[in-house]
Write a protein that holds these residues in place. Structure first.
Motif, short mmCIF file in Angstrom:
data_model
loop_
_atom_site.label_atom_id
_atom_site.label_comp_id
_atom_site.label_asym_id
_atom_site.label_seq_id
_atom_site.Cartn_x
_atom_site.Cartn_y
_atom_site.Cartn_z
N UNK A 343 -30.26 -31.16 54.74
CA UNK A 343 -29.55 -29.88 54.85
C UNK A 343 -28.05 -30.09 54.75
N UNK A 344 -27.54 -31.11 55.44
CA UNK A 344 -26.10 -31.37 55.43
C UNK A 344 -25.60 -31.65 54.02
N UNK A 345 -26.45 -32.29 53.21
CA UNK A 345 -26.04 -32.63 51.84
C UNK A 345 -26.18 -31.43 50.90
N UNK A 346 -27.33 -30.76 50.96
CA UNK A 346 -27.65 -29.78 49.93
C UNK A 346 -27.24 -28.35 50.27
N UNK A 347 -27.17 -27.97 51.54
CA UNK A 347 -26.82 -26.60 51.87
C UNK A 347 -25.44 -26.19 51.35
N UNK A 348 -24.40 -27.03 51.50
CA UNK A 348 -23.11 -26.64 50.93
C UNK A 348 -23.17 -26.44 49.42
N UNK A 349 -23.96 -27.26 48.73
CA UNK A 349 -24.09 -27.11 47.27
C UNK A 349 -24.72 -25.77 46.94
N UNK A 350 -25.77 -25.42 47.68
CA UNK A 350 -26.45 -24.14 47.44
C UNK A 350 -25.50 -22.97 47.70
N UNK A 351 -24.75 -23.03 48.80
CA UNK A 351 -23.84 -21.94 49.14
C UNK A 351 -22.72 -21.81 48.11
N UNK A 352 -22.20 -22.94 47.65
CA UNK A 352 -21.13 -22.90 46.63
C UNK A 352 -21.66 -22.30 45.34
N UNK A 353 -22.85 -22.74 44.93
CA UNK A 353 -23.44 -22.22 43.69
C UNK A 353 -23.73 -20.73 43.81
N UNK A 354 -24.28 -20.31 44.95
CA UNK A 354 -24.59 -18.89 45.16
C UNK A 354 -23.31 -18.05 45.11
N UNK A 355 -22.27 -18.53 45.75
CA UNK A 355 -20.98 -17.81 45.73
C UNK A 355 -20.45 -17.69 44.31
N UNK A 356 -20.61 -18.76 43.53
CA UNK A 356 -20.15 -18.74 42.13
C UNK A 356 -20.93 -17.72 41.32
N UNK A 357 -22.25 -17.67 41.53
CA UNK A 357 -23.08 -16.72 40.79
C UNK A 357 -22.65 -15.29 41.09
N UNK A 358 -22.44 -14.97 42.36
CA UNK A 358 -22.04 -13.61 42.70
C UNK A 358 -20.65 -13.29 42.18
N UNK A 359 -19.81 -14.29 42.10
CA UNK A 359 -18.48 -14.06 41.54
C UNK A 359 -18.56 -13.74 40.05
N UNK A 360 -19.39 -14.50 39.34
CA UNK A 360 -19.56 -14.28 37.90
C UNK A 360 -20.18 -12.90 37.64
N UNK A 361 -21.13 -12.50 38.49
CA UNK A 361 -21.86 -11.25 38.29
C UNK A 361 -21.19 -10.05 38.96
N UNK A 362 -19.95 -10.23 39.42
CA UNK A 362 -19.28 -9.13 40.11
C UNK A 362 -18.97 -8.00 39.12
N UNK A 363 -18.63 -6.87 39.66
CA UNK A 363 -18.33 -5.71 38.83
C UNK A 363 -19.44 -4.68 38.89
N UNK A 364 -19.15 -3.50 38.35
CA UNK A 364 -20.08 -2.38 38.43
C UNK A 364 -21.02 -2.33 37.23
N UNK A 365 -22.19 -1.77 37.48
CA UNK A 365 -23.14 -1.47 36.41
C UNK A 365 -22.98 0.01 36.08
N UNK A 366 -22.53 0.32 34.89
CA UNK A 366 -22.25 1.70 34.50
C UNK A 366 -23.18 2.14 33.38
N UNK A 367 -23.22 3.45 33.17
CA UNK A 367 -24.03 3.98 32.08
C UNK A 367 -23.52 3.47 30.74
N UNK A 368 -22.21 3.32 30.60
CA UNK A 368 -21.64 2.81 29.35
C UNK A 368 -22.08 1.37 29.10
#
Length: 378
Positions: A343-368
């Motif tokens: 956990x000590x090794x892999x949990x930070x990697x998972x959290x960093x990757x998850x944060x990066x994914x949400x950053x990349x996918x940020x923004x609104x979903x619009x009809x346009x």
């Protein structure tokens, strides 16, 4: 690290995994429950689907990880719970099957009946797990009818329909309302226009419903629902054997921890205050703040259940000695230590990757955006 400390650490870590699942996959399930109601046209429903479409698969991994951690850290809990809740878990599993096929097959045909059918399939994939998880917690709080024999073989003496008792169903409604509010806050944050306005209305009503149902459950626990207390037990540093302790049951005992550790009262307060903040911040202009408020509410409700039951994980209503606790249901010290290192090794990697994914996918979903990416979005 000493054995009792490792046992406590893994109680905390599995709690973190469950809260992480509720915070991430919880808004996916909440959005799916709301899909047929806040999306009146196909375009509006596509907006709702695509608010969670980019991240729902990754969010679901929290549940898989929690199940794996329970198997490795709490083998007796895993054995007893998967025996007692077998059909309930199958129901959850079959409901979850609707999610990948619903997301992938919904847009394969332009037939309105086809798409509406998959919309309701996604609704079932969100509603059924949310309800069953709450029902499971309701039954844990009341005690589960299982027992170990002298050879540590577990026997379950209940049935599926016995799980659907009034208090458990109330806890199921708490879970559904809580996740609907969380999902509505996420959709409100990720959309605009009429979909955002409808999500704001759903958020207000779901947050208020969560507070009312949560308080009702608390009153029943304080007055009618039997809790459990350890009367005598061996030291926590000995090998796990649940049958070496003595347990008593009586209404109101789940409140004892709040008298012993007054700081624990912060959990139910967090659940109620978070829900109240979410209702007050439900207007469309409060986007991130309302989502953070529902996150606090979700964490507070789950922490309340966990802290009330501590150190119990799965109490037995049939034989108090068989009740499983943090101290007598864990794996060996070596197993817990090796897992903690991973956990000590892999949990930070998972959290960093998850944060990066949400950053990349940020923004609104619009009809346009839906119209511009007609063939590449759900």
């Amino acid at each position: 690290m000493d054995y009792p400390t490792l046992k406590l650490i893994w109680w905390v870590l599995i709690g973190v995994l469950l809260i992480g699942f509720a915070l991430t996959d919880g808004f996916d399930m909440g959005a799916a429950i709301l899909l047929p109601f806040i999306g009146k046209t196909d375009g509006e429903r596509r907006i709702v689907v695509n608010t969670v479409g980019a991240t729902w698969e990754g969010n679901q991994v929290w549940l898989v990880t929690a199940g794996g951690a329970m198997f490795a850290a709490w083998p007796l809990v895993y054995a007893a719970s998967f025996s007692g809740f077998y059909f309930a878990m199958l129901l959850v599993l079959f409901a979850l099957f609707f999610r990948p096929v619903g997301f992938d097959y919904r847009g394969k045909r332009d037939d309105p009946r086809w798409r509406t059918a998959w919309d309701w399939a996604l609704f079932a994939g969100g509603f059924v797990p949310a309800l069953v998880f709450g029902i499971a917690f309701g039954n844990l709080l009341q005690g589960v009818p299982f027992a170990f024999d002298t050879d540590m073989r577990v026997t379950y003496h209940g049935g599926f329909f016995a799980l659907l008792n009034p208090f458990a169903l109330l806890c199921g409604l708490v879970s559904v309302a809580m996740l609907v509010a969380h999902g509505a806050a996420f959709v409100k944050m990720k959309s605009d226009g009429i979909v955002q306005q409808r999500a704001a209305i759903a958020l207000r009503f779901a947050a208020i419903a969560t507070i009312v149902l949560f308080v009702m459950a608390g009153v029943l626990i304080a007055t009618l629902i039997g809790g459990y207390q350890i009367v005598s037990a061996p030291p926590p540093d000995v090998a796990a054997n649940p049958l070496l302790k003595q347990v008593m049951g009586a209404p109101g005992l789940w409140l004892n921890n709040y008298a012993t550790y007054p700081w624990m009262i912060a959990a139910p307060v967090l659940g109620i205050v978070g829900g109240a903040m979410a209702a007050l911040l439900s207007k469309p202009r409060f986007e991130t703040s309302s989502f953070l408020a529902t996150g606090l509410m979700v964490a507070g409700v789950i922490l309340t259940a966990g802290l009330s039951m501590f150190p119990f994980i799965m109490p037995s209503s049939l034989d108090g000695r068989s009740s499983l606790t943090v101290w007598d249901s864990t794996s060996s010290q070596m197993t817990l230590g090796i897992m903690l290192g991973a956990v000590i090794v892999f949990l930070p990697i998972v959290l960093i990757y998850t944060s990066w994914v949400y950053r990349v996918m940020r923004g609104k979903v619009t009809a346009a955006a839906i119209e511009e990416n007609h063939h590449s979005m759900y």
